[in-house]
Design an enzyme around this catalytic site. Structure first.
Site, PDB file in Angstrom:
ATOM      1  N   LYS A  15       1.071  -1.171  -0.028  1.00 25.81           N
ATOM      2  CA  LYS A  15      -0.043  -0.058  -0.171  1.00 25.81           C
ATOM      3  C   LYS A  15       1.050   1.220  -0.219  1.00 25.81           C
ATOM      4  O   LYS A  15       1.895   1.366   0.595  1.00 25.81           O
ATOM      5  CB  LYS A  15      -0.877   0.024   1.429  1.00 25.81           C
ATOM      6  CG  LYS A  15      -1.768   1.351   1.344  1.00 25.81           C
ATOM      7  CD  LYS A  15      -2.549   1.408   2.834  1.00 25.81           C
ATOM      8  CE  LYS A  15      -3.048   2.607   3.064  1.00 25.81           C
ATOM      9  NZ  LYS A  15      -3.762   2.627   4.475  1.00 25.81           N
ATOM     10  N   ASP A  59      -2.567  10.524   3.829  1.00 28.13           N
ATOM     11  CA  ASP A  59      -4.115  10.126   3.917  1.00 28.13           C
ATOM     12  C   ASP A  59      -4.769  11.233   4.994  1.00 28.13           C
ATOM     13  O   ASP A  59      -4.579  11.304   6.189  1.00 28.13           O
ATOM     14  CB  ASP A  59      -3.895   8.924   4.668  1.00 28.13           C
ATOM     15  CG  ASP A  59      -5.501   8.324   4.657  1.00 28.13           C
ATOM     16  OD1 ASP A  59      -6.313   9.015   3.974  1.00 28.13           O
ATOM     17  OD2 ASP A  59      -5.776   7.529   5.319  1.00 28.13           O
ATOM     18  N   LYS A 112     -10.018  12.736   8.553  1.00 26.41           N
ATOM     19  CA  LYS A 112      -9.424  12.308   9.808  1.00 26.41           C
ATOM     20  C   LYS A 112      -9.278  13.795  10.789  1.00 26.41           C
ATOM     21  O   LYS A 112      -9.224  14.580  10.366  1.00 26.41           O
ATOM     22  CB  LYS A 112      -8.128  11.851   9.717  1.00 26.41           C
ATOM     23  CG  LYS A 112      -8.018  10.544   9.026  1.00 26.41           C
ATOM     24  CD  LYS A 112      -6.509  10.295   8.943  1.00 26.41           C
ATOM     25  CE  LYS A 112      -6.174   8.935   7.921  1.00 26.41           C
ATOM     26  NZ  LYS A 112      -6.705   7.730   8.749  1.00 26.41           N
ATOM     27  N   ASP A 144       1.824   6.308   5.718  1.00 24.17           N
ATOM     28  CA  ASP A 144       0.752   5.433   5.187  1.00 24.17           C
ATOM     29  C   ASP A 144       1.111   4.680   3.829  1.00 24.17           C
ATOM     30  O   ASP A 144       0.431   4.006   3.268  1.00 24.17           O
ATOM     31  CB  ASP A 144      -0.558   6.236   4.924  1.00 24.17           C
ATOM     32  CG  ASP A 144      -1.876   5.172   5.083  1.00 24.17           C
ATOM     33  OD1 ASP A 144      -1.797   4.262   5.628  1.00 24.17           O
ATOM     34  OD2 ASP A 144      -2.881   5.545   4.413  1.00 24.17           O
ATOM     35  N   GLU A 147      -9.213   3.751   2.252  1.00 22.22           N
ATOM     36  CA  GLU A 147      -8.718   3.916   0.881  1.00 22.22           C
ATOM     37  C   GLU A 147      -7.807   2.838   0.568  1.00 22.22           C
ATOM     38  O   GLU A 147      -7.649   2.714  -0.656  1.00 22.22           O
ATOM     39  CB  GLU A 147      -8.369   5.153   0.508  1.00 22.22           C
ATOM     40  CG  GLU A 147      -7.097   5.686   0.935  1.00 22.22           C
ATOM     41  CD  GLU A 147      -6.885   5.457   2.516  1.00 22.22           C
ATOM     42  OE1 GLU A 147      -5.609   5.148   2.814  1.00 22.22           O
ATOM     43  OE2 GLU A 147      -7.702   5.872   3.448  1.00 22.22           O
ATOM     44  N   ARG A 173      -7.592  -0.233   0.941  1.00 19.80           N
ATOM     45  CA  ARG A 173      -8.144  -1.650   0.480  1.00 19.80           C
ATOM     46  C   ARG A 173      -8.506  -1.307  -0.888  1.00 19.80           C
ATOM     47  O   ARG A 173      -8.620  -2.398  -1.903  1.00 19.80           O
ATOM     48  CB  ARG A 173      -9.059  -2.085   1.282  1.00 19.80           C
ATOM     49  CG  ARG A 173     -10.242  -1.278   1.294  1.00 19.80           C
ATOM     50  CD  ARG A 173     -11.049  -1.652   2.564  1.00 19.80           C
ATOM     51  NE  ARG A 173     -10.732  -1.149   3.688  1.00 19.80           N
ATOM     52  CZ  ARG A 173     -11.064  -1.589   5.002  1.00 19.80           C
ATOM     53  NH1 ARG A 173     -12.490  -2.082   5.204  1.00 19.80           N
ATOM     54  NH2 ARG A 173     -10.609  -1.088   6.193  1.00 19.80           N
TER      55      ARG A 173
END
Length: 491
Positions: free
Chosen positions: A257, A262, A269, A280, A341, A343
């Protein structure tokens, strides 16, 4: 990195390190330590001095314990007694890490190794020294560590050259993953990450690299990557890096990933949860570094790495909760939470690997869920697989490498939560265990590789709040060491 030399006789003895181990003791007795006989005789009565000092200093010999003795006007001028515990690789790794930190103000040290030192011990010590001496800074302000060189003193240096070379490569790749992850997102975006991979791969022969930009992603149907990256001014990328030695019998695909920052997107968030989201993409950093390491070590296994890269931002072009995303291969997802996001981009890469690359084994690493830390704490990754042998092999590699993972269940009764009324899948159900559901969602994209797939949710151990043994504060590079150990064992 530190300059580590294997020598039979050191030409610099300013600081000498002698190992000590726990002494045998009667039940209920007080813990104590004894010096370990070294392979090469040490100068100026230091062995006798260590034997006299050890009980007076009340050393226990536990791995990483250190006592410094000053010796003005003599050589060596400083004598360090270093606890090595039971002397296995993990204990020597811990000892090396403690030594790197305690000797940070020295310019050079010499470590006298035991007479019967094993290759595993040499590897552990070398990795501990190199990993614990890591630090990430973007400023020249402040004092840099003075320690620049370490001599490992032993009878036959050539017998351990290959071991040290492997340890050095492993540490270098772990440090690369840490650098990539630590880099602030004011510099790091998908294009920057792809450029770093290009630069690193250029130094190694027999690597093939392809970087897809937005136009190619759209033409080939990578809808998950495009959806997540659509809200950012920095467009997404898909990096495909391939190490294909002529003697390879097994093909492994690694997927990581790569969300370079993010915000959570429209499902934004809170600030405390957002400020470290430069990490991330730690999964992408780990799989890239492991592939580069496999090439550097010339491991006889084909490794193809896929890193879907995107920046999950808030804007008028950001994807919305409730949007339907069409992934590579045609499967659709109802995206009910734009902060789930990772996945979505992984689904594209997994589907591409199954349809186009057709590997023997498929692994993915991702900083996927906060539920990983809730279930297992901050140092342990969650491992998911239906393949008992594959899971056992990866867990064994992680333990040998000094990284922690725990196998988690793929509960079949949670699968119903993935059902959507308007799409093939519901990407982020609120029922059930979050890390398990994310793994179940990814499993839907593994096709006929379902029984040869393994997922590591490594959100928690990808970052450390403080120094701990060979792990330095900040990005840990988690996964690089485990993957290289495992890849070296693949037939």
């Amino acid at each position: 990195m530190l300059d580590i030399r294997l020598v039979a006789e050191s030409d610099r003895l300013d600081v000498l390190v002698l190992p000590v181990r726990p002494a045998d003791q009667a039940p209920g007795g007080e813990a104590s330590a004894v010096p370990v006989p070294t392979a090469v005789a040490t100068p100026d009565g230091t062995a006798d001095e260590a034997a006299a000092l050890t009980p007076v200093a009340r050393l226990t010999g536990r791995a990483g314990e250190i006592r410094t003795q000053l010796r003005p006007g003599r050589t060596p001028g400083r004598l360090l007694l270093l606890g090595i515990g039971d002397g296995d690789e993990a204990a020597w790794r811990t000892a090396g890490a403690a030594l790197a930190r305690s000797a940070v103000d020295e310019t050079h040290i010499t470590v006298a190794l035991p007479a019967q030192v094993t290759p595993a011990a040499v590897r552990g010590l070398t990795e501990g020294l190199l990993l614990a001496s890591y630090r990430f800074r973007l400023t020249e302000a402040g004092d840099a560590p003075a320690l620049g060189g370490v001599d490992l003193l032993l009878t036959d240096p050539t017998a351990h050259e290959a071991t040290v070379a492997t340890a050095r490569t492993t540490a270098a790749m772990t440090r690369l993953a840490r650098d990539l992850t630590n880099m602030p997102s004011s510099e790091k975006n998908p294009q920057w990450f792809a450029e770093q991979v290009t630069t690193a791969a250029a130094d190694l022969p027999d690597l093939r690299l392809r970087v897809r930009g937005p136009a190619e992603l759209a033409a080939e149907g990578f809808g998950g990557i495009l959806a997540v990256g659509g809200g950012s001014a920095s467009s997404p990328r898909l990096v495909e890096l391939d190490w294909h030695p002529a003697d390879a019998r097994t093909h492994v695909v690694l997927v990581g990933k790569g969300i370079t920052f993010d915000t959570g997107g429209i499902s934004i968030k809170p600030v405390p949860a957002m400020k470290l989201m430069r990490k991330d993409m730690a999964g992408a950093a780990a799989v890239v570094a492991a592939t580069l390491g496999a090439a550097a070590l010339r491991l006889p296994v084909r490794v193809t790495t896929l890193t879907p890269l995107a920046e999950n931002m808030v804007s008028g072009s950001a994807f919305r909760p409730g949007d339907i995303v069409r992934h590579y291969g045609g499967t659709t997802s109802e995206t009910t939470n734009s902060d789930a996001e990772g996945r979505l981009v992984l689904a594209d890469a997994l589907a591409y690997a199954v349809r186009q690359l057709k590997p023997d084994l498929l692994l993915d690493l991702a900083t996927l869920t906060g539920a990983n830390a809730v279930a297992l704490g901050k140092r342990t990754a969650a491992l998911y697989s239906e393949n008992d042998e594959l899971a056992a092999d990866v867990l064994a590699a992680a333990e040998a490498a000094g990284e922690s993972a725990w196998r988690m269940p793929l509960h079949t009764d949670y699968v119903e939560y993935l059902g959507s009324e308007i799409a093939d899948l519901y990407s982020a159900p609120t029922q059930g265990a979050g890390s398990v559901l994310a793994a179940l969602y990814l499993r839907e994209f593994t096709g006929d590789l379902r029984d040869r797939w393994l997922h590591l949710d490594m959100s928690a151990p990808s970052w450390a709040d403080g120094d701990q043994a060979e792990v330095s504060r900040g990005a840990t590079g988690w996964g690089v060491r485990s993957l290289l150990r495992w890849l070296a064992s693949v037939d």
